[in-house]
Enzyme design. Structure first.
Site, PDB file in Angstrom:
ATOM      1  N   ASP A   1       0.827  -1.210   0.000  1.00  0.00           N
ATOM      2  CA  ASP A   1       0.000   0.000   0.000  1.00  0.00           C
ATOM      3  C   ASP A   1       0.859   1.256   0.000  1.00  0.00           C
ATOM      4  O   ASP A   1       1.997   1.248   0.457  1.00  0.00           O
ATOM      5  CB  ASP A   1      -0.916  -0.031   1.234  1.00  0.00           C
ATOM      6  CG  ASP A   1      -2.080   0.931   1.104  1.00  0.00           C
ATOM      7  OD1 ASP A   1      -2.397   1.350  -0.028  1.00  0.00           O
ATOM      8  OD2 ASP A   1      -2.681   1.266   2.142  1.00  0.00           O
TER       9      ASP A   1
ATOM     10  N   LEU B   1      10.355 -20.790  -3.802  1.00  0.00           N
ATOM     11  CA  LEU B   1       9.344 -19.874  -3.258  1.00  0.00           C
ATOM     12  C   LEU B   1       8.021 -19.977  -4.021  1.00  0.00           C
ATOM     13  O   LEU B   1       8.007 -19.990  -5.250  1.00  0.00           O
ATOM     14  CB  LEU B   1       9.871 -18.438  -3.381  1.00  0.00           C
ATOM     15  CG  LEU B   1       8.896 -17.311  -3.017  1.00  0.00           C
ATOM     16  CD1 LEU B   1       8.722 -17.202  -1.509  1.00  0.00           C
ATOM     17  CD2 LEU B   1       9.390 -15.976  -3.583  1.00  0.00           C
TER      18      LEU B   1
ATOM     19  N   HIS C   1       2.462   3.162  -8.918  1.00  0.00           N
ATOM     20  CA  HIS C   1       2.290   1.716  -9.119  1.00  0.00           C
ATOM     21  C   HIS C   1       3.510   1.130  -9.835  1.00  0.00           C
ATOM     22  O   HIS C   1       3.966   0.032  -9.528  1.00  0.00           O
ATOM     23  CB  HIS C   1       1.011   1.418  -9.918  1.00  0.00           C
ATOM     24  CG  HIS C   1      -0.238   1.842  -9.196  1.00  0.00           C
ATOM     25  ND1 HIS C   1      -0.470   1.542  -7.872  1.00  0.00           N
ATOM     26  CD2 HIS C   1      -1.323   2.553  -9.601  1.00  0.00           C
ATOM     27  CE1 HIS C   1      -1.638   2.046  -7.499  1.00  0.00           C
ATOM     28  NE2 HIS C   1      -2.166   2.670  -8.529  1.00  0.00           N
TER      29      HIS C   1
HETATM   30  C1  IPE Z   1      -5.464  -2.757   0.027  1.00  0.00           C
HETATM   31  O1  IPE Z   1      -5.140  -1.437  -0.197  1.00  0.00           O
HETATM   32  C2  IPE Z   1      -5.483  -3.509  -1.262  1.00  0.00           C
HETATM   33  C3  IPE Z   1      -4.200  -3.717  -1.898  1.00  0.00           C
HETATM   34  C4  IPE Z   1      -3.036  -3.358  -1.426  1.00  0.00           C
HETATM   35  C5  IPE Z   1      -4.241  -4.418  -3.142  1.00  0.00           C
HETATM   36  P1  IPE Z   1      -6.248  -0.313  -0.422  1.00  0.00           P
HETATM   37  O2  IPE Z   1      -5.521   0.954  -0.654  1.00  0.00           O
HETATM   38  O3  IPE Z   1      -7.203  -0.756  -1.462  1.00  0.00           O
HETATM   39  O4  IPE Z   1      -6.998  -0.315   0.985  1.00  0.00           O
HETATM   40  P2  IPE Z   1      -7.871   0.814   1.692  1.00  0.00           P
HETATM   41  O5  IPE Z   1      -8.903   1.268   0.717  1.00  0.00           O
HETATM   42  O6  IPE Z   1      -6.952   1.908   2.074  1.00  0.00           O
HETATM   43  O7  IPE Z   1      -8.448   0.125   2.897  1.00  0.00           O
HETATM   44  C1  IPE Z   2      -1.588   0.094  -3.343  1.00  0.00           C
HETATM   45  O1  IPE Z   2      -1.357   1.455  -3.391  1.00  0.00           O
HETATM   46  C2  IPE Z   2      -1.808  -0.530  -4.695  1.00  0.00           C
HETATM   47  C3  IPE Z   2      -3.159  -1.041  -4.914  1.00  0.00           C
HETATM   48  C4  IPE Z   2      -4.161  -0.986  -4.083  1.00  0.00           C
HETATM   49  C5  IPE Z   2      -3.374  -1.670  -6.181  1.00  0.00           C
HETATM   50  P1  IPE Z   2      -2.561   2.469  -3.412  1.00  0.00           P
HETATM   51  O2  IPE Z   2      -2.948   2.749  -4.816  1.00  0.00           O
HETATM   52  O3  IPE Z   2      -3.677   2.002  -2.549  1.00  0.00           O
HETATM   53  O4  IPE Z   2      -1.877   3.739  -2.774  1.00  0.00           O
HETATM   54  P2  IPE Z   2      -2.529   4.788  -1.800  1.00  0.00           P
HETATM   55  O5  IPE Z   2      -3.086   4.027  -0.629  1.00  0.00           O
HETATM   56  O6  IPE Z   2      -3.598   5.501  -2.553  1.00  0.00           O
HETATM   57  O7  IPE Z   2      -1.418   5.675  -1.401  1.00  0.00           O
HETATM   58 MG    MG Z   3      -4.132   2.292  -0.606  1.00  0.00          MG
END
Ligand code: IPE
Ligand code: IPE
Ligand code: MG
Length: 254
Positions: free
Chosen positions: A33, A144, A50
């Site tokens: 995240d 792995l 990303h």
């Molecule tokens: C969780 O992250 C999902 C992934 C890392 C794939 P999100 O960014 O979607 O979660 P929330 O919305 O902050 O809970």
């Molecule tokens: C995690 O990073 C990647 C996915 C959920 C696919 P985010 O896109 O949720 O990044 P933030 O939380 O908005 O910073």
């Molecule tokens: Mg996120």
């Protein structure tokens, strides 16, 4: 093109002195995240975050493989992530295909099994095709197990298990008295794998966001403010070190 090399060849690696090699987690799960916020800080589009996150994936997969971790589960796309703008969803799917095509040779030659968990039947066909190819070609490897959690939701995992269980009950493959915790586990996407010993979440959030809800019953949590694109193998080492200091009681007394 970079040169392929074997991560586990004897000259290539010395494990950190601090880590107790006899007490490594068997299964590490990571909620990747913070990509979006990382990009925002730099005035870049979210997709740049990303893309940077994929570089971290490369480093962490390699490190887990070198350490001899058996299972690494990476939360890459949740059942709720479809709520994002279509452009972002498309960019994520494209990155997945690029990752699988770009990394396949190196992962395969390092004995990694490329697996996925989640309802991948809802992903674009090209993603399904690449995932199937990668799995078919690597499923007999012995290193792995890399689980990419894609269109994964913990609740969806359980609902899906209920449906399969119901069918098996209905058609007489199972009886009520067969239903146990182990049996339920065997109906989940993670069937046959140990539960995660440690769940890592970077980015500062203190929640599971629908990740491995059944499987996390006794997982250790490791949260940090580092955003996923800034997460390095040193952070992984720190998480494992902290894990090794925890006293896992599983409800008993130690
Ligand atoms: C969780 O992250 C999902 C992934 C890392 C794939 P999100 O960014 O979607 O979660 P929330 O919305 O902050 O809970
Ligand atoms: C995690 O990073 C990647 C996915 C959920 C696919 P985010 O896109 O949720 O990044 P933030 O939380 O908005 O910073
Ligand atoms: Mg996120």
């Amino acid at each position: 093109m970079w040169k392929l090399f074997k991560w586990n060849s004897k000259d290539s690696y010395k494990i950190s002195d601090e880590l107790d090699i006899d007490n490594l987690p068997r299964h590490i799960a990571i909620i990747m995240d913070g990509n979006g916020r990382w990009a925002k800080e730099k005035n870049l589009p979210r997709t740049a975050g990303h893309r940077a996150g994929v570089e971290t994936i490369r480093e962490i997969v390699k490190e887990c493989s070198k350490l001899g971790i058996k299972y690494l589960t990476l939360y890459a796309f949740s059942t709720e992530n479809w709520k994002r703008p279509i452009e972002e969803v498309n960019a994520l799917m494209k990155l997945l295909v690029e990752y699988l095509r770009g990394e396949f040779e190196e992962l395969n030659s390092n004995n990694v099994i490329i697996n996925s968990i989640g309802d991948t039947s809802k992903l674009p066909l090209v993603c399904q095709k690449e995932l199937k190819y990668a799995y078919d070609k690597t499923k007999n490897n012995t290193g792995l197990v890399l689980n990419l959690a894609l269109n994964y939701g913990g609740r969806d995992d359980i609902v899906n298990a209920f449906k399969k269980l119901y069918k098996d009950l209905k058609y007489g493959k199972l009886k009520e008295e067969d239903i146990s915790e182990d049996l339920v586990s065997s109906y989940l996407y993670t069937a046959g794998m140990p539960d995660p010993d440690i769940i890592i979440r970077p980015s500062g959030e203190q929640r599971l966001s629908n990740f491995l809800l059944w499987q996390c019953a006794y997982s250790e949590f490791w949260m940090s403010n580092i955003k996923w694109p800034d997460f390095r193998k040193e952070h992984l080492h720190q998480a494992i070190l902290d894990y090794q200091k925890r006293n896992r009681r599983f409800g008993g007394i130690k």
